[in-house]
Scaffold this motif. Structure first.
Motif, mmCIF file in Angstrom:
data_model
loop_
_atom_site.group_PDB
_atom_site.id
_atom_site.type_symbol
_atom_site.label_atom_id
_atom_site.label_comp_id
_atom_site.label_asym_id
_atom_site.label_seq_id
_atom_site.Cartn_x
_atom_site.Cartn_y
_atom_site.Cartn_z
ATOM 1 N N LEU A 9 0.826 -1.201 0.000
ATOM 2 C CA LEU A 9 0.000 0.000 0.000
ATOM 3 C C LEU A 9 0.867 1.259 0.000
ATOM 4 O O LEU A 9 0.546 2.251 -0.675
ATOM 5 C CB LEU A 9 -0.923 -0.015 1.210
ATOM 6 N N ILE A 10 1.966 1.227 0.733
ATOM 7 C CA ILE A 10 2.893 2.363 0.719
ATOM 8 C C ILE A 10 3.455 2.561 -0.683
ATOM 9 O O ILE A 10 3.543 3.694 -1.185
ATOM 10 C CB ILE A 10 4.030 2.141 1.740
ATOM 11 N N GLY A 11 3.833 1.455 -1.331
ATOM 12 C CA GLY A 11 4.331 1.550 -2.702
ATOM 13 C C GLY A 11 3.300 2.136 -3.646
ATOM 14 O O GLY A 11 3.625 2.936 -4.538
ATOM 15 N N GLY A 16 1.265 6.606 -7.038
ATOM 16 C CA GLY A 16 0.260 7.577 -7.463
ATOM 17 C C GLY A 16 0.633 9.000 -7.119
ATOM 18 O O GLY A 16 0.293 9.939 -7.859
ATOM 19 N N TRP A 17 1.325 9.202 -6.000
ATOM 20 C CA TRP A 17 1.709 10.544 -5.576
ATOM 21 C C TRP A 17 2.628 11.212 -6.592
ATOM 22 O O TRP A 17 2.477 12.400 -6.889
ATOM 23 C CB TRP A 17 2.382 10.484 -4.203
ATOM 24 N N VAL A 18 3.581 10.463 -7.144
ATOM 25 C CA VAL A 18 4.505 11.074 -8.102
ATOM 26 C C VAL A 18 3.772 11.472 -9.383
ATOM 27 O O VAL A 18 4.129 12.458 -10.035
ATOM 28 C CB VAL A 18 5.714 10.161 -8.413
ATOM 29 N N VAL A 19 2.743 10.712 -9.752
ATOM 30 C CA VAL A 19 1.930 11.108 -10.907
ATOM 31 C C VAL A 19 1.157 12.373 -10.582
ATOM 32 O O VAL A 19 1.115 13.325 -11.373
ATOM 33 C CB VAL A 19 0.964 9.970 -11.305
ATOM 34 N N GLU A 25 10.433 9.717 -11.091
ATOM 35 C CA GLU A 25 10.123 8.324 -10.786
ATOM 36 C C GLU A 25 10.780 7.916 -9.464
ATOM 37 O O GLU A 25 11.932 8.277 -9.190
ATOM 38 C CB GLU A 25 10.621 7.414 -11.899
ATOM 39 N N PRO A 26 10.086 7.154 -8.635
ATOM 40 C CA PRO A 26 10.684 6.688 -7.377
ATOM 41 C C PRO A 26 11.877 5.769 -7.640
ATOM 42 O O PRO A 26 11.890 5.015 -8.609
ATOM 43 C CB PRO A 26 9.540 5.903 -6.712
ATOM 44 N N VAL A 27 12.851 5.856 -6.755
ATOM 45 C CA VAL A 27 14.021 4.982 -6.815
ATOM 46 C C VAL A 27 13.987 4.081 -5.586
ATOM 47 O O VAL A 27 13.937 4.565 -4.448
ATOM 48 C CB VAL A 27 15.323 5.790 -6.836
ATOM 49 N N ALA A 28 13.976 2.782 -5.797
ATOM 50 C CA ALA A 28 13.935 1.836 -4.686
ATOM 51 C C ALA A 28 15.295 1.761 -4.001
ATOM 52 O O ALA A 28 16.342 1.689 -4.661
ATOM 53 C CB ALA A 28 13.532 0.457 -5.188
ATOM 54 N N VAL A 29 15.272 1.817 -2.671
ATOM 55 C CA VAL A 29 16.479 1.660 -1.855
ATOM 56 C C VAL A 29 16.183 0.612 -0.783
ATOM 57 O O VAL A 29 15.078 0.077 -0.720
ATOM 58 C CB VAL A 29 16.893 3.003 -1.215
ATOM 59 N N SER A 30 17.168 0.331 0.053
ATOM 60 C CA SER A 30 17.018 -0.771 0.999
ATOM 61 C C SER A 30 15.873 -0.554 1.987
ATOM 62 O O SER A 30 15.219 -1.507 2.422
ATOM 63 C CB SER A 30 18.323 -0.977 1.770
ATOM 64 N N TRP A 31 15.590 0.695 2.342
ATOM 65 C CA TRP A 31 14.563 0.970 3.350
ATOM 66 C C TRP A 31 13.256 1.509 2.773
ATOM 67 O O TRP A 31 12.316 1.792 3.513
ATOM 68 C CB TRP A 31 15.100 1.960 4.385
ATOM 69 N N GLY A 32 13.184 1.691 1.429
ATOM 70 C CA GLY A 32 11.951 2.208 0.843
ATOM 71 C C GLY A 32 12.179 2.828 -0.519
ATOM 72 O O GLY A 32 12.698 2.177 -1.433
ATOM 73 N N PHE A 33 11.825 4.115 -0.637
ATOM 74 C CA PHE A 33 11.947 4.826 -1.906
ATOM 75 C C PHE A 33 12.492 6.233 -1.679
ATOM 76 O O PHE A 33 12.240 6.845 -0.641
ATOM 77 C CB PHE A 33 10.576 4.978 -2.592
ATOM 78 N N THR A 34 13.211 6.729 -2.672
ATOM 79 C CA THR A 34 13.553 8.147 -2.707
ATOM 80 C C THR A 34 12.916 8.752 -3.949
ATOM 81 O O THR A 34 12.806 8.102 -4.987
ATOM 82 C CB THR A 34 15.071 8.382 -2.737
ATOM 83 N N GLN A 138 -7.513 16.371 -5.903
ATOM 84 C CA GLN A 138 -7.102 15.691 -7.133
ATOM 85 C C GLN A 138 -6.834 14.219 -6.849
ATOM 86 O O GLN A 138 -6.656 13.813 -5.695
ATOM 87 C CB GLN A 138 -5.873 16.356 -7.739
ATOM 88 N N ILE A 139 -6.845 13.428 -7.925
ATOM 89 C CA ILE A 139 -6.636 11.997 -7.796
ATOM 90 C C ILE A 139 -5.863 11.500 -9.008
ATOM 91 O O ILE A 139 -6.038 12.005 -10.116
ATOM 92 C CB ILE A 139 -7.984 11.249 -7.656
ATOM 93 N N ALA A 140 -4.965 10.539 -8.771
ATOM 94 C CA ALA A 140 -4.133 10.008 -9.852
ATOM 95 C C ALA A 140 -4.035 8.499 -9.716
ATOM 96 O O ALA A 140 -3.930 7.971 -8.598
ATOM 97 C CB ALA A 140 -2.733 10.625 -9.818
ATOM 98 N N LEU A 141 -4.062 7.821 -10.835
ATOM 99 C CA LEU A 141 -3.828 6.380 -10.853
ATOM 100 C C LEU A 141 -2.345 6.124 -11.045
ATOM 101 O O LEU A 141 -1.713 6.713 -11.924
ATOM 102 C CB LEU A 141 -4.613 5.702 -11.981
ATOM 103 N N GLY A 142 -1.791 5.292 -10.192
ATOM 104 C CA GLY A 142 -0.382 4.969 -10.312
ATOM 105 C C GLY A 142 -0.083 4.253 -11.619
ATOM 106 O O GLY A 142 -0.927 3.550 -12.175
ATOM 107 N N SER A 143 1.119 4.436 -12.095
ATOM 108 C CA SER A 143 1.518 3.833 -13.366
ATOM 109 C C SER A 143 1.872 2.362 -13.221
ATOM 110 O O SER A 143 1.942 1.634 -14.213
ATOM 111 C CB SER A 143 2.723 4.583 -13.939
ATOM 112 N N VAL A 144 2.084 1.898 -11.980
ATOM 113 C CA VAL A 144 2.524 0.520 -11.754
ATOM 114 C C VAL A 144 1.435 -0.314 -11.103
ATOM 115 O O VAL A 144 1.038 -1.364 -11.609
ATOM 116 C CB VAL A 144 3.799 0.490 -10.878
#
Length: 217
Positions: A9-11, A16-19, A25-34, A138-144
């Motif tokens: 759900l966090i992912g 959707g937030w970045v859209v 685009e989010p970058v995956a790291v060991s503890w989450g995303f940047t 506003q509302i956005a659908l995530g691309s993934v």
């Protein structure tokens, strides 16, 4: 909610937030995303899917940059104790979710509703008859992942308790359903929580927002 469900759900929220915000685009790291955001006071953010103290400290240690924010899904008291004095907290929040379905959005007398979609983001705006701002969102659908992420819901102070927030939310949810979404996600504030819960949303985790603000020695 299981840890794996919360992580997903966090992912979805990040996706959707970045859209919604037009961020990188989010970058995956060991503890989450940047995420690079690109605003003067919000240059970037880290969103943690991990909630252990070691992960929060690792994320903070890698992010000691003015304008960098961290989003942590853990109790505020714990997070602030782990981070130390160089991090300033914003208002507390909640990660919330709901199943989406079509519902009627009735605009109160004396107000006008306009909704439009551009760049994958649907916006709803309510004004008074003379065009003055009353409420928006506003509302956005995530691309993934495909969940719909509600963002930047706001009602002008003088127009609160008129049901405008509900009209905005119903309008956004209906638009997302028409685009195929069945699940919604949002990061809500304490002030907005009652509105969302009245519409069937539920809180699944606390949301702590902090930004780096080192004090000169």
């Amino acid at each position: 909610m299981t840890d794996s469900s919360l992580t997903r759900l966090i992912g979805a929220w990040v996706d959707g937030w970045v859209v919604s915000r037009g961020a990188a685009e989010p970058v995956a790291v060991s503890w989450g995303f940047t995420v690079d955001v690109g605003l003067p006071r919000h240059t970037s953010r880290g969103v943690l899917t991990a909630r252990a103290e070691s992960s929060v400290r690792e994320a903070a240690g890698a992010s000691r940059i003015p304008g960098h924010w961290l989003k942590v899904f853990e109790e505020p008291e714990k997070v602030l104790a782990w981070l130390g004095p160089d991090w300033t907290t914003d208002e507390p929040g909640f990660l919330m979710t709901a199943g989406l379905r079509r519902t009627e959005a009735v605009v109160p007398s004396g107000h006008r509703l306009k909704a439009w979609t551009r760049g994958g983001v649907t916006r709803a705006l309510i004004t008074t008859e003379d065009g003055s701002f009353a409420a928006r969102g506003q509302i956005a659908l995530g691309s993934v992942t495909g969940e719909a992420v509600v963002d930047q819901v706001e009602t002008a102070p003088e127009h609160r308790r008129k049901g405008l927030g509900s009209v905005v939310m119903r309008t956004l949810q209906n638009a997302a359903v028409e685009q195929g979404a069945t699940v919604g996600v949002l990061g809500g504030t304490t002030d907005g929580r009652a509105l969302y819960e009245s519409l069937g949303w539920r809180s699944v985790a606390p949301l702590v927002s902090v930004f780096y603000d080192a004090k000169p020695e």
